[in-house]
Motif scaffolding. Structure first.
Motif, mmCIF file in Angstrom:
data_model
loop_
_atom_site.group_PDB
_atom_site.id
_atom_site.type_symbol
_atom_site.label_atom_id
_atom_site.label_comp_id
_atom_site.label_asym_id
_atom_site.label_seq_id
_atom_site.Cartn_x
_atom_site.Cartn_y
_atom_site.Cartn_z
ATOM 1 N N LYS A 1 29.311 6.900 -2.171
ATOM 2 C CA LYS A 1 29.807 5.676 -1.391
ATOM 3 C C LYS A 1 30.367 4.777 -2.518
ATOM 4 O O LYS A 1 31.343 3.911 -2.098
ATOM 5 N N VAL A 2 30.096 4.715 -3.642
ATOM 6 C CA VAL A 2 30.846 3.900 -4.814
ATOM 7 C C VAL A 2 32.155 4.536 -4.766
ATOM 8 O O VAL A 2 33.248 3.783 -4.846
ATOM 9 N N GLN A 3 32.509 6.106 -4.971
ATOM 10 C CA GLN A 3 33.742 6.282 -5.109
ATOM 11 C C GLN A 3 34.709 6.237 -3.783
ATOM 12 O O GLN A 3 35.943 5.894 -3.763
ATOM 13 N N THR A 4 34.058 6.291 -2.652
ATOM 14 C CA THR A 4 34.774 6.074 -1.494
ATOM 15 C C THR A 4 35.099 4.479 -1.389
ATOM 16 O O THR A 4 36.076 4.172 -0.772
ATOM 17 N N ALA A 5 34.344 3.701 -1.814
ATOM 18 C CA ALA A 5 34.678 2.315 -1.740
ATOM 19 C C ALA A 5 35.812 2.018 -2.694
ATOM 20 O O ALA A 5 36.719 1.243 -2.213
ATOM 21 N N LEU A 6 35.743 2.258 -3.925
ATOM 22 C CA LEU A 6 37.023 2.222 -4.722
ATOM 23 C C LEU A 6 38.128 2.953 -4.240
ATOM 24 O O LEU A 6 39.302 2.443 -4.444
ATOM 25 N N ARG A 7 38.044 4.012 -3.540
ATOM 26 C CA ARG A 7 39.223 4.768 -3.029
ATOM 27 C C ARG A 7 39.811 4.041 -1.902
ATOM 28 O O ARG A 7 41.056 4.122 -1.709
ATOM 29 N N SER A 8 39.005 3.077 -1.252
ATOM 30 C CA SER A 8 39.607 2.118 -0.243
ATOM 31 C C SER A 8 40.629 1.217 -0.671
ATOM 32 O O SER A 8 41.515 0.836 0.070
ATOM 33 N N ALA A 9 40.540 0.947 -2.001
ATOM 34 C CA ALA A 9 41.535 0.297 -2.758
ATOM 35 C C ALA A 9 42.561 0.821 -3.663
ATOM 36 O O ALA A 9 43.376 0.455 -4.398
ATOM 37 N N GLY A 10 42.490 2.354 -3.180
ATOM 38 C CA GLY A 10 43.477 3.349 -4.081
ATOM 39 C C GLY A 10 43.192 3.280 -5.431
ATOM 40 O O GLY A 10 44.114 3.789 -6.108
ATOM 41 N N ILE A 11 41.908 3.301 -5.639
ATOM 42 C CA ILE A 11 41.433 3.581 -7.086
ATOM 43 C C ILE A 11 40.517 4.793 -7.322
ATOM 44 O O ILE A 11 39.502 4.950 -6.649
ATOM 45 N N SER A 12 40.749 5.414 -8.226
ATOM 46 C CA SER A 12 40.153 7.048 -8.575
ATOM 47 C C SER A 12 39.239 6.608 -9.889
ATOM 48 O O SER A 12 39.654 5.818 -10.759
ATOM 49 N N MET A 13 38.134 7.113 -9.635
ATOM 50 C CA MET A 13 37.075 6.851 -10.725
ATOM 51 C C MET A 13 37.246 8.390 -11.600
ATOM 52 O O MET A 13 36.200 8.391 -12.404
ATOM 53 N N ASN A 14 37.826 9.401 -11.145
ATOM 54 C CA ASN A 14 37.814 10.646 -11.714
ATOM 55 C C ASN A 14 37.675 10.633 -13.468
ATOM 56 O O ASN A 14 36.786 11.261 -13.751
ATOM 57 N N ALA A 15 38.910 9.977 -13.689
ATOM 58 C CA ALA A 15 39.137 10.197 -15.192
ATOM 59 C C ALA A 15 37.831 9.542 -15.832
ATOM 60 O O ALA A 15 37.297 9.772 -17.132
ATOM 61 N N PHE A 16 37.295 8.287 -15.512
ATOM 62 C CA PHE A 16 35.920 7.565 -15.819
ATOM 63 C C PHE A 16 34.832 8.259 -15.918
ATOM 64 O O PHE A 16 34.110 8.565 -16.978
ATOM 65 N N LEU A 17 34.761 9.127 -14.796
ATOM 66 C CA LEU A 17 33.567 9.831 -14.459
ATOM 67 C C LEU A 17 33.587 11.254 -15.323
ATOM 68 O O LEU A 17 32.457 11.488 -15.954
ATOM 69 N N LYS A 18 34.652 11.499 -15.891
ATOM 70 C CA LYS A 18 34.729 12.812 -16.754
ATOM 71 C C LYS A 18 34.753 12.373 -18.083
ATOM 72 O O LYS A 18 34.820 13.331 -19.149
ATOM 73 N N GLY A 19 34.771 11.186 -18.425
ATOM 74 C CA GLY A 19 34.763 10.697 -19.708
ATOM 75 C C GLY A 19 36.106 10.493 -20.393
ATOM 76 O O GLY A 19 36.269 10.454 -21.691
ATOM 77 N N GLU A 20 37.224 10.466 -19.742
ATOM 78 C CA GLU A 20 38.404 10.268 -20.030
ATOM 79 C C GLU A 20 38.991 9.047 -20.445
ATOM 80 O O GLU A 20 40.077 8.812 -20.954
ATOM 81 N N GLU A 21 38.335 7.955 -19.552
ATOM 82 C CA GLU A 21 38.836 6.642 -19.876
ATOM 83 C C GLU A 21 37.599 5.743 -19.925
ATOM 84 O O GLU A 21 36.515 6.107 -19.494
ATOM 85 N N GLY A 22 37.870 4.733 -20.464
ATOM 86 C CA GLY A 22 36.823 3.386 -20.363
ATOM 87 C C GLY A 22 36.887 2.777 -19.107
ATOM 88 O O GLY A 22 37.559 2.756 -18.178
ATOM 89 N N LEU A 23 35.482 2.177 -18.771
ATOM 90 C CA LEU A 23 35.410 1.411 -17.404
ATOM 91 C C LEU A 23 36.446 0.401 -17.375
ATOM 92 O O LEU A 23 36.568 -0.090 -16.205
#
Length: 208
Positions: free
Chosen positions: A135-157
């Motif tokens: 649900k958190v990922q879906t919510a951010l995707r509704s604004a065109g925002i991907s969390m993938n890099a953050f979830l994989k530890g590739e970028e900061g919050l």
């Protein structure tokens, strides 16, 4: 250097030398900076306070509540300070409240990342509210925002929040509330909205 910076800051901010030392020590330790950086950190507080509807004391107090958690989430001291200042001048709530709010928001994102890493889909945040990773990922995707890099530890919050903030004012109110509730929990929704709105102002504070 720390003592010198603290004494100087105490005069500028009109606070006690003890408070000044505590604020700077917490910021330095939280962001894993050296004592040599004390004057720079103090200057950051003073510069932001000079361009915002808040004070050195309030900014430093808010940061003291969240410094170590922000650093662990890969957030810079500049962006963290700007977000807190944005929250302070928008809501006019107590600095302890805004600092604790951002700490709670960061902890919630950290838990999403932890659950994702463990292959789990749901859990609870430190306020006892349910977290649903999808649900958190879906919510951010509704604004065109991907969390993938953050979830994989590739970028900061901070990179996730900066991208979201840059698109925030183009979203309708219902979408903003939906994303805020999923991302920050219902108790911190209004404070999250205050921090995400007016991207240009946030960047002014970052640059300051």
């Amino acid at each position: 250097v720390l003592t010198q910076a603290a004494m100087s800051a105490a005069k500028v901010a009109g606070i006690s030398a003890t408070d000044s030392v505590n604020y700077l020590t917490t910021a330095l330790n939280g962001f894993q900076l050296s004592a040599e950086d004390a004057i720079t950190v103090s200057d950051k507080f003073a510069a932001v306070a000079a361009s915002a509807a808040t004070s050195y004391d309030e900014i430093a107090t808010a940061l003291s509540k969240v410094a170590s958690q922000a650093n662990l989430a890969g957030m810079s001291i500049d962006y963290t300070t700007a977000l807190l200042t944005k929250g302070l001048e928008t809501t006019r709530e107590a600095p302890e409240t805004i600092g604790t709010a951002l700490k709670t928001i960061i902890a919630r994102f950290a838990e999403v990342k932890s659950l994702y890493t463990k292959g789990q889909l749901s859990g609870t945040d430190e306020e006892g509210e349910t977290i649903d990773v999808n649900k958190v990922q879906t919510a951010l995707r509704s604004a065109g925002i991907s969390m993938n890099a953050f979830l994989k530890g590739e970028e900061g919050l901070d990179q996730v929040l900066l991208r979201l903030s840059s698109r925030w004012d183009d979203l309708d109110v219902l979408t903003q509330r939906y994303i805020a509730t999923m991302a920050s929990g219902s108790r911190q929704q209004s404070r999250f909205i205050a921090m995400m709105s007016n991207y240009d102002r946030t960047m002014e504070l970052v640059n300051a």
